[in-house]
Each structure stands twice: as C-alpha cells, then as structure tokens.
Motif scaffolding. Structure first.
Motif, PDB file in Angstrom:
ATOM      1  N   UNK A   1     127.147  76.367 -52.294  1.00  0.00           N
ATOM      2  CA  UNK A   1     126.476  77.662 -52.444  1.00  0.00           C
ATOM      3  C   UNK A   1     124.958  77.512 -52.281  1.00  0.00           C
ATOM      4  N   UNK A   2     124.447  76.304 -52.515  1.00  0.00           N
ATOM      5  CA  UNK A   2     122.998  76.086 -52.521  1.00  0.00           C
ATOM      6  C   UNK A   2     122.468  75.476 -51.226  1.00  0.00           C
ATOM      7  N   UNK A   3     123.327  75.331 -50.225  1.00  0.00           N
ATOM      8  CA  UNK A   3     122.880  74.750 -48.952  1.00  0.00           C
ATOM      9  C   UNK A   3     121.661  75.488 -48.393  1.00  0.00           C
ATOM     10  N   UNK A   4     121.715  76.808 -48.371  1.00  0.00           N
ATOM     11  CA  UNK A   4     120.678  77.572 -47.671  1.00  0.00           C
ATOM     12  C   UNK A   4     119.340  77.551 -48.402  1.00  0.00           C
ATOM     13  N   UNK A   5     119.358  77.618 -49.730  1.00  0.00           N
ATOM     14  CA  UNK A   5     118.083  77.553 -50.456  1.00  0.00           C
ATOM     15  C   UNK A   5     117.427  76.187 -50.266  1.00  0.00           C
TER      16      UNK A   5
ATOM     17  N   UNK B   1     130.374  77.606 -40.218  1.00  0.00           N
ATOM     18  CA  UNK B   1     129.055  76.996 -40.080  1.00  0.00           C
ATOM     19  C   UNK B   1     127.976  77.968 -39.626  1.00  0.00           C
ATOM     20  N   UNK B   2     128.348  79.215 -39.314  1.00  0.00           N
ATOM     21  CA  UNK B   2     127.393  80.153 -38.746  1.00  0.00           C
ATOM     22  C   UNK B   2     126.095  80.221 -39.551  1.00  0.00           C
ATOM     23  N   UNK B   3     126.217  80.317 -40.873  1.00  0.00           N
ATOM     24  CA  UNK B   3     125.042  80.462 -41.727  1.00  0.00           C
ATOM     25  C   UNK B   3     124.040  79.325 -41.500  1.00  0.00           C
ATOM     26  N   UNK B   4     124.553  78.103 -41.372  1.00  0.00           N
ATOM     27  CA  UNK B   4     123.673  76.948 -41.213  1.00  0.00           C
ATOM     28  C   UNK B   4     123.283  76.710 -39.759  1.00  0.00           C
ATOM     29  N   UNK B   5     124.170  76.997 -38.826  1.00  0.00           N
ATOM     30  CA  UNK B   5     123.807  76.866 -37.411  1.00  0.00           C
ATOM     31  C   UNK B   5     122.671  77.821 -37.033  1.00  0.00           C
ATOM     32  N   UNK B   6     122.526  78.913 -37.773  1.00  0.00           N
ATOM     33  CA  UNK B   6     121.431  79.845 -37.515  1.00  0.00           C
ATOM     34  C   UNK B   6     120.058  79.211 -37.748  1.00  0.00           C
ATOM     35  N   UNK B   7     120.028  78.063 -38.410  1.00  0.00           N
ATOM     36  CA  UNK B   7     118.764  77.371 -38.682  1.00  0.00           C
ATOM     37  C   UNK B   7     118.372  76.382 -37.576  1.00  0.00           C
ATOM     38  N   UNK B   8     119.192  76.227 -36.551  1.00  0.00           N
ATOM     39  CA  UNK B   8     118.960  75.177 -35.544  1.00  0.00           C
ATOM     40  C   UNK B   8     117.553  75.229 -34.950  1.00  0.00           C
TER      41      UNK B   8
ATOM     42  N   UNK C   1     122.512  69.630 -36.966  1.00  0.00           N
ATOM     43  CA  UNK C   1     123.573  68.977 -36.212  1.00  0.00           C
ATOM     44  C   UNK C   1     124.751  68.627 -37.109  1.00  0.00           C
ATOM     45  N   UNK C   2     125.946  68.736 -36.555  1.00  0.00           N
ATOM     46  CA  UNK C   2     127.126  68.186 -37.214  1.00  0.00           C
ATOM     47  C   UNK C   2     127.212  66.708 -36.899  1.00  0.00           C
ATOM     48  N   UNK C   3     127.877  65.990 -37.768  1.00  0.00           N
ATOM     49  CA  UNK C   3     127.779  64.536 -37.761  1.00  0.00           C
ATOM     50  C   UNK C   3     128.319  63.891 -36.486  1.00  0.00           C
ATOM     51  N   UNK C   4     129.296  64.540 -35.832  1.00  0.00           N
ATOM     52  CA  UNK C   4     129.882  63.951 -34.616  1.00  0.00           C
ATOM     53  C   UNK C   4     128.968  64.059 -33.404  1.00  0.00           C
ATOM     54  N   UNK C   5     127.819  64.731 -33.538  1.00  0.00           N
ATOM     55  CA  UNK C   5     126.880  64.855 -32.430  1.00  0.00           C
ATOM     56  C   UNK C   5     126.008  63.607 -32.257  1.00  0.00           C
TER      57      UNK C   5
END
Length: 399
Positions: free
Chosen positions: A86-90, A118-125, A368-372
């Motif tokens: 829940x705290x990833x984005x903050x 992952x959309x929420x976090x991919x938006x930070x790319x 990035x996701x880890x497999x990248x």
C-alpha cells in the motif's frame, strides 16, 4: 561500500537486515525504519556485533514529507520498501524528491480494492528516468527470482519461450489450525481474488481457486496446487519474447482451504468496513489482528518450500523443456536468521536487488521489472547468499 534505508521491520525486513549485515562489504551502513521504532531497536540489538553500522528511526510510510526528511538525513544509496505494498507510491514519491534509488518486493495495490496491476507504478517510468534513478519492482521471490529465472532461461536456453508455469509450493507445517506465512491481510486478499492467466495476448479469468492440479515437487512430493493471478505474469508477458501463455500455481492444504471458506462465509475476509460498537472496522484487518503473527512461526515451522518456473519453447529449431527452482528448508532458515522460509525467500532477493543497484550492475534509470536486467550477477548471488538454484531438463509438465 553502500547505505540502504530499509522501510519495515516485519519478517521479510528482518531477513533482509540479517543478510545486509552478512554482506557488510557492500552494506557499510543501514537504517531500519518503521512505525514502531522499538521493533527496529530490538532487531538492531540482535545484530549488535555486525560490522555493518545499524541506525533506527520511526517513520510513517504513508507520509511523504516524513519519508523525504528521513531520506535527506540519512542519504542512502537505495530505499528498500519491505513494509506493505500500500505504501509503494508514497515511498516512490519520496525517492523522486530526493533522487534516491527505490526497490520493493510487491506491486502497489489500493487498500480499498484488491487490484493487482503494475499500472500505478509504471506511470512513474518517465519521472524516474528524468531523475536519473532506478525503480526496481518486485525484488522478492515471486515476483522477483521467478523473473530473474525467466530472463536467465531466455538468455541462455531458448530462442523463444512459449509457455511459463510458475509453481509455488510451501510444504511447511507450523502446527496451528490456521495461519498465514506472510502478512495475513495481503495473503488472504490474494487467495480470495479471482484467478487469471495470460494466453495469446489476453487475460483469461477464473473463479478463485477453481483450477486445481496435482504436481510432484522435487524434494517434497505430490501436492495440490491452484491457479491464481500473480503480478509477475503481467510484466513477463511484456518482457519475455514469443511467450504464448503464463500461469501461476500455489499449493494449499485442504485444512487451510476449509478454514478459509468458513471465514469467507461469515464475512471475516471482507475489506468493506462495518460498524462495531460505534466504530468502523474492516473485518479482514480484525482477522489479521487475531491470527498468529507470521514472524512468530519460525521456531514452529518444519518442512520445505519449492518455488520455480517450468519453461517450454524452442532452441535451435527444436522443442525444449527446462525447469529452474529453489528448495528452501524452514528449520535451516530459522537457525540462520530466526525466520521461516517464506520470509527468507523474499528477504534474501531484496538484499541482492539492492546490491545489484549499489554495485552498479543494474543502473538503467527508470522504473523496471526485475527481468529487464542482466540475470547473471543475480543468479550468481543467489547461490552465494542462501538460495541456490537447481535445474532439470526433463521436468514433469503441468497439463
């Protein structure tokens, strides 16, 4: 020599802290920060003889300003979110503001909606790219090592991978009638959600735990396993070339499922607030409070885990099958770091992911996701730091 700020002080964080201290050549200083500072201080006391310098702090990981102030005061090379998803984005916001690398072990999900994407976090790319910092998503086991396994198989064993089956077996016995091996709230939200797998470019949804298979796990034996949705499916579908289908299976005993159904039937797994004695409470959060703390299961748990990936694809024009997996012993983990294997298999890869960033092996700015990333240094580190991997070129396949 590097510095890491570790947010959280539960079972996974405890393992990661132990492993950072074992790896003092890389982690010269760490700070453990959580809402309850006394827990951080107690963990520091256990590791007082470590060569790694340990600091502790109190922080509300939902408060961006508090996080920014803490990061600015300690100046870590990387922030490891080992608290709640829940705290990833903050925490990502705080890392952006301070231009500090970020790592987590599970994707963000809103508290009021169990939506795993992952959309929420991919938006930070783009913002992470511009800030020149790395955001490493999912550096646990699954997600995490399963992604590294996939990248390794793609790099060394296949021209194209067509099918991936991720199998997660916990054959440990803690002796309680009902308990969860990691955060009960997160665990039960996952298990009670609808299942889903990726096939031919689209999601196929199933009812919760409706698809069952029996698999003979190496070093464990036959276990019932059930198809579930799991976050790494989404990123692997983008990053593994030629893939046609990805599925995720997890084992459960009939005892666990019977208890879970009873709790569901009486509304105890609901995340909808209810009125109780003039207060609003969330039934699942109340259930979490009365269930055994996963961190307390270590001394009670016996048996092993087996987590891995079965790959099917093409190499040099021929069909090929390949199985990469790890077997972990609950009691051996407890002897080493005072934790059961479920926390161990997540905490060790968290430390390794942070090491990849600090040593500059993985340094491409962005989210990035880890497999990248190049899997080879991570695979070597798994063998060195307690999660040795095994492989089979003639595995039993899942129908």
């Amino acid at each position: 020599m590097g510095k890491a700020l570790i947010i959280g002080c539960g079972g996974v964080a405890s393992v990661a802290v132990h492993k950072c201290c074992q790896n003092s050549e890389v982690f010269s200083e760490i700070m453990i920060a959580s809402r309850t500072k006394s827990k951080c201080d107690a963990l520091k006391e256990k590791l007082k003889d470590s060569k790694t310098i340990i600091h502790t702090a109190q922080v509300d990981a939902n408060n961006v300003d508090e996080l920014i102030a803490l990061i600015n005061s300690f100046k870590p090379d990387v922030v490891m979110n080992l608290a709640l998803p829940y705290q990833d984005l903050t925490i990502m916001e705080a890392c952006l503001a301070t231009k500090t690398h970020y790592l987590d072990t599970a994707n963000y999900e809103p508290e009021d909606c169990p939506k795993f994407e992952y959309k929420y976090q991919w938006d930070y790319k783009e913002r992470f790219e511009k800030a020149g910092i790395v955001g490493l998503l999912g550096s646990g086991f699954d997600p995490g090592v399963t992604g590294v396994f996939s990248a390794y198989a793609q790099k060394h064993h296949f021209d194209e991978i067509h099918y991936i089956d991720i199998l997660d077996c916990n054959a440990g016995d803690h002796g309680y009638p009902f308990a969860t091996n990691f955060n009960p709230e997160i665990n039960i939200r996952e298990v009670t959600a609808k299942g889903a797998y990726w096939e031919n470019g689209r999601w196929v949804e199933t009812e919760p735990l409706a698809v069952k298979r029996v698999y003979n796990f190496p070093e464990i034996g036959e276990r019932d396993m059930y198809l579930m949705h799991h976050e790494e499916i989404e990123s692997l579908a983008l990053n593994i070339k030629g893939v046609k289908r990805i599925r995720f299976f997890m084992t459960f005993t009939q005892n666990y499922l019977t208890h879970l159904r009873c709790l569901q039937n009486v509304g105890m797994t609901s995340i909808e607030p209810i009125e109780y004695e003039g207060k609003k409470i969330v039934p699942l959060q109340f259930l979490k409070a009365v269930l055994p703390d996963p961190a307390s299961l270590g001394p009670r748990t016996k048996g092993k885990t087996n987590i891995g990936c079965i790959f099917r694809g093409i190499k040099d024009g021929k069909e090929k099958n390949y199985y990469l997996y790890n077997v972990c012993d609950h009691q051996e983990c407890y002897k080493e770091v005072g934790s059961q294997a479920v926390a161990y298999t997540t905490g060790v890869p968290a430390m390794i992911g942070a090491m990849m960033i600090i040593k500059g092996y993985w340094n491409k700015p962005g989210v990035h996701n880890i497999e990248e990333f190049d899997p080879d240094p991570f695979m070597d580190a798994l063998n060195k730091w307690g999660l040795p991997w095994k492989e089979s070129f003639d595995p039993e396949l899942v129908d």
